[in-house]
Design a protein around this motif. Structure first.
Motif, PDB file in Angstrom:
ATOM      1  N   PRO A 144       0.796  -1.240   0.000  1.00 49.36           N
ATOM      2  CA  PRO A 144       0.000   0.000   0.000  1.00 49.36           C
ATOM      3  C   PRO A 144       0.823   1.282   0.000  1.00 49.36           C
ATOM      4  CG  PRO A 144      -0.907  -1.576   1.552  1.00 49.36           C
ATOM      5  CD  PRO A 144       0.405  -2.141   1.073  1.00 49.36           C
ATOM      6  N   ASN A 145       1.911   1.321   0.765  1.00 51.60           N
ATOM      7  CA  ASN A 145       2.721   2.545   0.796  1.00 51.60           C
ATOM      8  C   ASN A 145       3.313   2.841  -0.573  1.00 51.60           C
ATOM      9  OD1 ASN A 145       2.178   2.870   3.519  1.00 51.60           O
ATOM     10  ND2 ASN A 145       4.065   1.896   4.171  1.00 51.60           N
ATOM     11  N   ARG A 146       3.725   1.803  -1.284  1.00 50.89           N
ATOM     12  CA  ARG A 146       4.289   1.982  -2.626  1.00 50.89           C
ATOM     13  C   ARG A 146       3.221   2.503  -3.583  1.00 50.89           C
ATOM     14  NH1 ARG A 146       8.151   3.424  -6.095  1.00 50.89           N
ATOM     15  NH2 ARG A 146       8.068   2.222  -8.000  1.00 50.89           N
ATOM     16  N   VAL A 147       2.008   1.981  -3.481  1.00 51.91           N
ATOM     17  CA  VAL A 147       0.915   2.439  -4.347  1.00 51.91           C
ATOM     18  C   VAL A 147       0.649   3.920  -4.126  1.00 51.91           C
ATOM     19  CG1 VAL A 147      -1.542   2.186  -4.884  1.00 51.91           C
ATOM     20  CG2 VAL A 147      -0.130   0.151  -4.560  1.00 51.91           C
ATOM     21  N   VAL A 148       0.615   4.338  -2.879  1.00 49.93           N
ATOM     22  CA  VAL A 148       0.384   5.757  -2.553  1.00 49.93           C
ATOM     23  C   VAL A 148       1.506   6.607  -3.146  1.00 49.93           C
ATOM     24  CG1 VAL A 148       0.291   7.435  -0.661  1.00 49.93           C
ATOM     25  CG2 VAL A 148      -1.001   5.300  -0.504  1.00 49.93           C
ATOM     26  N   GLU A 149       2.736   6.165  -2.979  1.00 47.94           N
ATOM     27  CA  GLU A 149       3.898   6.902  -3.487  1.00 47.94           C
ATOM     28  C   GLU A 149       3.857   7.034  -5.016  1.00 47.94           C
ATOM     29  OE1 GLU A 149       8.542   5.706  -4.127  1.00 47.94           O
ATOM     30  OE2 GLU A 149       7.630   5.128  -2.226  1.00 47.94           O
ATOM     31  N   VAL A 150       3.576   5.939  -5.699  1.00 50.71           N
ATOM     32  CA  VAL A 150       3.552   5.958  -7.164  1.00 50.71           C
ATOM     33  C   VAL A 150       2.375   6.794  -7.669  1.00 50.71           C
ATOM     34  CG1 VAL A 150       3.315   4.532  -9.246  1.00 50.71           C
ATOM     35  CG2 VAL A 150       4.778   3.774  -7.372  1.00 50.71           C
ATOM     36  N   ARG A 151       1.229   6.695  -6.995  1.00 49.76           N
ATOM     37  CA  ARG A 151       0.057   7.484  -7.406  1.00 49.76           C
ATOM     38  C   ARG A 151       0.368   8.979  -7.325  1.00 49.76           C
ATOM     39  NH1 ARG A 151      -4.986   9.761  -6.317  1.00 49.76           N
ATOM     40  NH2 ARG A 151      -6.658   8.780  -7.515  1.00 49.76           N
ATOM     41  N   GLN A 152       0.997   9.397  -6.250  1.00 50.19           N
ATOM     42  CA  GLN A 152       1.334  10.814  -6.106  1.00 50.19           C
ATOM     43  C   GLN A 152       2.315  11.250  -7.190  1.00 50.19           C
ATOM     44  OE1 GLN A 152      -0.225  13.049  -3.971  1.00 50.19           O
ATOM     45  NE2 GLN A 152       0.748  14.361  -5.477  1.00 50.19           N
ATOM     46  N   ARG A 153       3.272  10.387  -7.498  1.00 47.92           N
ATOM     47  CA  ARG A 153       4.225  10.713  -8.554  1.00 47.92           C
ATOM     48  C   ARG A 153       3.509  10.862  -9.900  1.00 47.92           C
ATOM     49  NH1 ARG A 153       7.502   6.459  -8.495  1.00 47.92           N
ATOM     50  NH2 ARG A 153       6.868   5.652 -10.508  1.00 47.92           N
ATOM     51  N   TYR A 154       2.554   9.982 -10.170  1.00 46.78           N
ATOM     52  CA  TYR A 154       1.768  10.103 -11.398  1.00 46.78           C
ATOM     53  C   TYR A 154       1.033  11.437 -11.441  1.00 46.78           C
ATOM     54  CZ  TYR A 154       1.949   5.651 -13.883  1.00 46.78           C
ATOM     55  OH  TYR A 154       2.342   4.594 -14.638  1.00 46.78           O
TER      56      TYR A 154
END
Length: 91
Positions: free
Chosen positions: A48-58
């Motif tokens: 989940p933390n990785r998903v949040v990080e990648v989503r913000q980068r997108y």
């Protein structure tokens, strides 16, 4: 050549679409490799933390190139859902 002058634009769009498809294929291949790695090393599929990080980068990158925020968010959600489904099936 088309009489309306759109052909140069269409060629550029076709080339861009080809590159988008190539990059998405490459991204899916890396996700398949990640799934196998996670499986081999008993790492949970969802991070989940990785998903949040990648989503913000997108979202940030989309804003930098003036993409509509809703489009960028929807694209990310679609991409993550598809790659997570593929990972889940491989694991």
């Amino acid at each position: 050549m088309s009489g309306n002058g759109l052909e140069p634009f269409r060629r550029r769009l076709d080339a861009i679409d080809d590159e988008i498809a190539r990059l998405l294929g490459e991204r899916f291949e890396v996700c398949r490799e990640v799934a196998l790695y996670k499986s081999d090393h008993e790492i949970p599929m969802m991070q989940p933390n990785r998903v949040v990080e990648v989503r913000q980068r997108y979202l940030d990158r989309g804003a930098e190139v003036e993409l509509p925020a809703a489009f960028t968010a929807d694209l990310f959600d679609l991409l993550i859902a598809a790659t997570c489904k593929e990972e889940d099936e491989l694991m």
